[in-house]
Motif scaffolding. Sequence first.
Motif, PDB file in Angstrom:
ATOM      1  N   GLN A  49      -4.128 -13.844  10.861  1.00 24.91           N
ATOM      2  CA  GLN A  49      -2.899 -14.288  10.203  1.00 24.91           C
ATOM      3  C   GLN A  49      -1.766 -13.274  10.313  1.00 24.91           C
ATOM      4  O   GLN A  49      -0.686 -13.483   9.771  1.00 24.91           O
ATOM      5  CB  GLN A  49      -3.187 -14.584   8.722  1.00 24.91           C
ATOM      6  N   GLY A  50      -2.031 -12.159  10.973  1.00 25.91           N
ATOM      7  CA  GLY A  50      -0.990 -11.131  11.122  1.00 25.91           C
ATOM      8  C   GLY A  50      -0.848 -10.230   9.927  1.00 25.91           C
ATOM      9  O   GLY A  50       0.191  -9.565   9.750  1.00 25.91           O
ATOM     10  N   TYR A  51      -1.899 -10.128   9.091  1.00 25.75           N
ATOM     11  CA  TYR A  51      -1.828  -9.329   7.873  1.00 25.75           C
ATOM     12  C   TYR A  51      -2.399  -7.921   8.041  1.00 25.75           C
ATOM     13  O   TYR A  51      -2.492  -7.173   7.070  1.00 25.75           O
ATOM     14  CB  TYR A  51      -2.549 -10.044   6.722  1.00 25.75           C
ATOM     15  N   ASP A  66       9.334  -4.281   9.668  1.00 27.71           N
ATOM     16  CA  ASP A  66       9.555  -3.081   8.871  1.00 27.71           C
ATOM     17  C   ASP A  66       8.426  -2.882   7.857  1.00 27.71           C
ATOM     18  O   ASP A  66       7.631  -3.782   7.595  1.00 27.71           O
ATOM     19  CB  ASP A  66      10.926  -3.129   8.182  1.00 27.71           C
ATOM     20  N   TRP A  67       8.389  -1.682   7.281  1.00 27.77           N
ATOM     21  CA  TRP A  67       7.271  -1.309   6.424  1.00 27.77           C
ATOM     22  C   TRP A  67       7.255  -2.059   5.095  1.00 27.77           C
ATOM     23  O   TRP A  67       6.240  -2.054   4.386  1.00 27.77           O
ATOM     24  CB  TRP A  67       7.277   0.209   6.185  1.00 27.77           C
ATOM     25  N   VAL A  72       4.269  -5.245   0.651  1.00 35.93           N
ATOM     26  CA  VAL A  72       3.909  -6.547   0.084  1.00 35.93           C
ATOM     27  C   VAL A  72       2.401  -6.782   0.218  1.00 35.93           C
ATOM     28  O   VAL A  72       1.730  -7.205  -0.735  1.00 35.93           O
ATOM     29  CB  VAL A  72       4.700  -7.686   0.775  1.00 35.93           C
ATOM     30  N   ILE A  73       1.858  -6.508   1.398  1.00 35.99           N
ATOM     31  CA  ILE A  73       0.420  -6.712   1.631  1.00 35.99           C
ATOM     32  C   ILE A  73      -0.403  -5.862   0.678  1.00 35.99           C
ATOM     33  O   ILE A  73      -1.352  -6.346   0.036  1.00 35.99           O
ATOM     34  CB  ILE A  73       0.057  -6.389   3.101  1.00 35.99           C
ATOM     35  N   ILE A  87      -8.407  -1.775   3.474  1.00 35.20           N
ATOM     36  CA  ILE A  87      -7.539  -2.503   4.410  1.00 35.20           C
ATOM     37  C   ILE A  87      -6.203  -1.783   4.546  1.00 35.20           C
ATOM     38  O   ILE A  87      -5.683  -1.596   5.658  1.00 35.20           O
ATOM     39  CB  ILE A  87      -7.371  -3.965   3.958  1.00 35.20           C
ATOM     40  N   GLY A  88      -5.649  -1.344   3.426  1.00 31.80           N
ATOM     41  CA  GLY A  88      -4.420  -0.568   3.482  1.00 31.80           C
ATOM     42  C   GLY A  88      -4.630   0.751   4.199  1.00 31.80           C
ATOM     43  O   GLY A  88      -3.753   1.213   4.939  1.00 31.80           O
TER      44      GLY A  88
END
Length: 381
Positions: A49-51, A66-67, A72-73, A87-88
């Motif tokens: 999903q591009g996350y 941009d960051w 948000v993620i 994940i981060g």
Amino acid sequence: MKHLYLQDEHEIFRKALRKFLEKEAYPYYEKWEEDRIIPRAFWEKMGAQGYLCPDVDEQYGGSGVDWGFSVVINEELERVGSGLVGIGLHSDIVIPYITAFGTEEQKNRWLPKCVTGETITAIAMTEPGAGSDLANIQTTAILDGDHYVLNGQKTFITNGIHADLVIVACKTDPKATPKHKGVSLLVVERETAGFTRGRKLNKVGLHCQDTAELIFEDAKVPKENLLGEEGKGFQYLMEKLQQERLLVAIAAQAAAEKMFEMTMSYVKSREAFGNPISKFQNTQFKMAEMATEIEMGRAFLDQLIAEHMNKEEVVTKVSMAKWKLTETARKIATECMQLHGGYGYMEEYEIARRYRDIPVASIYAGTNEIMKTIIAKNLGL
């Protein structure tokens, strides 16, 4: 509150991500906690999903955004649960080392699968005898022909079980003076001979996050896997630790906001002596105090994120945010559990998990005592 660094497209993205997480994460999170691991399939769904790694350039499979999208993620993942911190770490802590210091060959070799979630990453700094004191790590990597021979042990490694690529901080010159001049970064791949995983560590909180020991016994790492230049590893770590600490602050703020939100709902519905406990002055004062601290934390954090995205010098403020926001989140966890009464100590109430998960934020990415040392030094003390 309108965030300084977010535009309409970020909020549209947030809604889509939240919908995805409501389907793919929230229903399964408690099971992941019980299993003590997040399935690789979830990583791959995030990637599809591009996350994952959204700021990686399009030529390597990323979105090149941009960051703010990463912020948000990370906020939305924290709202699900602190155990998603790996994940981060993958997207916003490990991958930036490759994008900043990697060669074109390395980027083409590693980044595309990192973006899809097929490859999961970790960074190995901490050792049984060296945490914040990175200049004194004992892991060595001695060049022998076309390979480095890597020996040592790392511990408390986030994504340690799943990791397919591990950036290892090691001494390529154990006799360097000063000591930090001997530190380099090597990228170790899963199938490397001599590289094994020790225990999956049993933590107080973050149960679904796979934290492990890593062991290197005469592990042969191709010299092409050196990241950047020999002897500059300490410099690279100091540079990239700022974003890592900022991520910890972002997660702490998001956790505080989530705990406040769930506690507000609880005190309005829970009755005692014929009234909702939200009608009691003590409850009102506690909620007012927490709301104020959260708002002040958010204002400082949003300004800091905007400055970081603008590539301004933020070392002192990042240290302040990492210290203050993690301490605030820990305090709020205690207050919120108290307001839940006996139910707050029951595992079926989310506040119990939050209470377990939040304390480590004041320890990792540099302890809060180290943050205060940095602040004091930068104040000229």
